[in-house]
Scaffold this active site. Structure first.
Site, PDB file in Angstrom:
ATOM      1  N   THR A 150       0.825  -1.205   0.000  1.00 39.29           N
ATOM      2  CA  THR A 150       0.000   0.000   0.000  1.00 39.29           C
ATOM      3  C   THR A 150       0.858   1.253   0.000  1.00 39.29           C
ATOM      4  OG1 THR A 150      -1.777  -1.148   1.156  1.00 39.29           O
ATOM      5  CG2 THR A 150      -1.758   1.245   1.311  1.00 39.29           C
ATOM      6  N   GLY A 189       2.374  -2.431   8.235  1.00 36.45           N
ATOM      7  CA  GLY A 189       2.676  -2.802   9.608  1.00 36.45           C
ATOM      8  C   GLY A 189       4.050  -3.433   9.754  1.00 36.45           C
ATOM      9  N   GLU A 444      -6.474  -5.064   3.658  1.00 37.26           N
ATOM     10  CA  GLU A 444      -6.545  -6.225   2.769  1.00 37.26           C
ATOM     11  C   GLU A 444      -7.707  -6.095   1.789  1.00 37.26           C
ATOM     12  OE1 GLU A 444      -3.926  -7.472   3.324  1.00 37.26           O
ATOM     13  OE2 GLU A 444      -3.558  -7.249   5.447  1.00 37.26           O
TER      14      GLU A 444
END
Length: 690
Positions: A150, A189, A444
């Site tokens: 992303t 993350g 997701e």
């Protein structure tokens, strides 16, 4: 020092007595239901083993956790993650043991993406040499990785990402570069402060020939890239990387940003199991099936569905136990002047918010198990070169991820509101659960966007069914053909008798899904409507198919003759099945009517039938949530604790455990002093942090 409050008790009947009565009035065999739910992988035994370790370690206590700052939460999260890994070495835990410990810890680990996306991507998309090189280092945690896909300007649209990986034939290297600010990797993350390596998804640009300045864009591909020094943990030259800052939840997770300035990586950095660049002749070989590149994402979506039912189970457990303990108002029709107050769960207005969720978490359980099985069988076939099930896996996991995470996220807030005023407090056990889970409807794949993937697959299968060429090799296409042969597309067939046979309920959901898919097919393929104008309709198509899958899997699970599904268990599960299916049907009644799946008269009868089902389930609600075996250590809820000591715990948290009550403040505005006896030192400290 003890004070007079130490000797006060709640009014009677107290919580323990009320929950004991609830449990005694039900014939639900709690342990048998628990075995039915968790018999597959020693879940309950593993949970008990992990609990014994965590409950005795002060590092995992949560008493003052909510009062910590964001930097403190990350530090605590990293300390806990390290300790869990040390325990794994000490006790020789396997992967499922470590997953269980992390689940019980209930604090997102800074290592989370390392354990999930990073290692999964290399295992699935690395070639044999890459796997043999990287996997031992990853498993030993010498390499700590993240998944950088992303970007600041693009998330769900992976094809639109801007980060580039240009092949340089002269030096046999790829050059990673972020040409714009919006090309910054974002939200990834484990990347902000923890990872030393990353899977970087970048647009693969390959020259037309070794000496050409013209590049061919082959779309996004994954690369393994070192991003920090292995000794100093400082960012490597040409890489800007850090934490993006506060979020709604996930306080211990270092969601990061990352930019590249012409960073060179070797040829071996590109994961090459399915596609590769030949360094000798400067040519690109594409995968046999492009969708296989997104296998890691599909794996995460499949696991998200299974996780959703445990999230919902926690919220519903708290809600059921507390609304049984909490008593408000007498029955208005009672003739007794001193009639006792009713438990809140006795009110249908509370039941309609909580009991369908109780049924829903069972529905999610069976579909989560089915999706895990489908994923594992599909991966096994892919390893043998068979991609035939990949499309249905991708379509189902996308639609179910959207629906199930929406159901779970909404359930937490629904339960919180049903708890009344105390649901707003820190003792509810829902604050961190709610904040952390809010990420799931968007990560997701945004929950609205990814439904297009499911709808697109369904429309293609309906188009193939209409064409009816050869034998159908796809189960969805076969179902579409059966629907068309029955004349459903032209309005043929009588409505189903949903109150006579549970199988007819399943068929009603299937018929509705086929009808909505056929309408979408007509609009898209026959009337040639633009895709963008159909997006709201397509979301409904996806949800209808996903709801049909949930209902079908729930029904199928109850038809099995497993030893763990005993008659005394089955009878309660059948009522939960009906409640879930009929409640869902009532919410979507118009579509069932238009699809000629259910008659108008039967739809009118649904509200009364649902209320009767809730009245039947109500006496067993506590035992049904007990069967999920959510430990108090995990719930961390005064309202939902197993022993019912709700008010004692709420008061203890406020009176004895709240660090704000340990400080005496100076509230008088003429003085700049904030804390009594500290002068203006505390004010200076506050100002320094601004």
């Amino acid at each position: 020092m003890p004070d007079f409050t130490d000797f006060l008790k709640p009014a009677t009947p107290d919580g323990p007595a009320l929950l004991a009565k609830e449990r005694q009035q039900s014939d639900v065999p709690v342990d048998q239901v628990a075995e039915h739910l968790f018999s597959g992988n020693d879940f309950l035994k593993r949970q008990q083993r992990m609990l014994r370790v965590l409950e005795n370690d002060k590092l995992f206590q949560k008493t003052k956790q909510q009062n910590l700052s964001r930097p403190e939460r990350y530090q605590l999260g990293l300390a806990r993650a390290k300790q869990l890994r040390r325990y794994a070495d000490q006790y020789r835990w396997g992967g499922e043991d470590l997953d269980m410990a992390q689940y019980l810890c209930d604090d997102v680990s800074p290592y989370m993406v390392h354990y999930s996306m990073f290692i999964t991507t290399i295992r699935e998309q690395g070639d044999e040499n890459q796997r043999s090189y990287w996997l031992p280092k990853i498993e030993a945690m010498e390499v700590i990785g993240c998944y950088a896909q992303t970007e600041l300007g693009h998330g769900s649209n992976v094809r639109g990402i801007e980060c580039e990986a240009r092949w340089c034939p002269q030096k046999s290297e790829f050059v990673l570069h972020s040409p714009t600010l919006t090309a910054s990797k974002w939200w990834n993350g484990t990347m902000g402060r923890t990872a030393n390596h990353a899977i970087v998804v970048a647009q693969l640009l390959v020259p037309k020939s070794p000496d050409s300045g013209d590049y061919v864009d082959h779309g996004p591909h994954p690369f393994v890239v070192q991003i920090r020094d292995m000794k100093t943990h400082k960012p490597l030259p040409g890489i800007a990387v850090g934490d993006i800052g506060p979020k709604y939840g996930y306080a211990p997770m270092d969601n990061g940003y990352m930019l590249f300035d012409h960073v060179r990586v070797p040829h071996s950095a590109m994961l090459s199991r399915y596609s590769w660049v030949d360094p000798n002749i400067c040519t690109y070989s594409k995968p046999a099936n492009p969708a296989v590149v997104y296998g890691s994402l599909t794996a995460v979506r499949a696991s998200i569905i299974m996780h959703a039912r445990l999230i919902m189970a926690r919220a519903v457990t708290i809600a059921v136990r507390y609304t049984c303990v909490r008593r408000q108002f007498q029955d208005r029709d009672s003739k007794e002047k001193d009639a006792p107050e009713l438990s809140v769960l006795d009110y249908p207005t509370v039941q309609i918010r909580i009991l369908p969720l109780l049924a829903t978490m069972f529905a999610l359980h069976y579909t989560g198990a089915a999706m895990q099985s489908l994923y594992e069988s599909t991966r096994a076939k892919i390893d043998q070169g068979d991609f035939s099930k990949l499309a249905v896996l991708h379509a189902q996991s996308s639609g179910l991820k959207s629906l199930c995470t929406e159901l779970a996220a909404n359930s937490i807030e629904t339960c919180r509101r049903a708890l009344g005023g105390h649901g707003f407090g820190g003792g509810s056990g829902l604050i961190q659960l709610n904040n952390d889970y809010l990420s799931k409807p968007t990560v997701e794949g945004d929950n609205w966007m990814i439904t297009q993937q499911t709808a697109s697959y369904l429309i293609k299968r309906m188009a193939a069914a209409v064409a009816a060429k050869g034998e159908s090799q796809d189960e969805v296409e076969a179902a579409c053909r059966d629907w068309l042969r029955a004349g459903r597309g032209s309005g043929g067939g009588a409505p189903l008798r949903i109150f006579d046979d549970d199988k007819q309920i399943v068929e009603a959901f299937s018929r509705r899904s086929r009808y909505l898919t056929y309408q979408a097919y007509l609009h898209r393929e026959v009337k040639k409507r633009s895709w963008n104008s159909m997006l709201i309709q397509l979301r409904k198509v996806s949800h209808a198919e996903s709801q049909a899958i949930l209902v079908s899997n729930f029904y199928d699970a109850l038809q099995r003759s497993d030893e763990d599904l005993r008659p005394e268990v089955r009878i309660h599960l059948q009522k939960l099945f009906k409640l879930f299916a009929l409640y869902t049907m009532e919410q979507e009644a118009r579509d069932f009517l238009k699809a000629q799946a259910v008659s108008d008269e039967d739809l009118d009868q649904l509200p009364e039938t649902i209320q009767i089902l809730m009245a039947d389930i109500r006496p067993h609600a506590v035992n049904l949530v007990d069967a999920w075996k959510i430990p108090d250590f995990l719930l961390d809820s005064a309202l939902g604790r197993y022993d019912g000591k709700v008010y004692e715990d709420l008061f203890n948290r406020a009176h004895r455990l709240n660090p704000l009550n340990e400080i005496t403040f100076n509230p008088y505005y003429r003085s700049e002093e904030i804390v009594m006896g500290q002068g203006d030192d505390e004010l200076k400290k506050i100002m320094a942090k601004l």
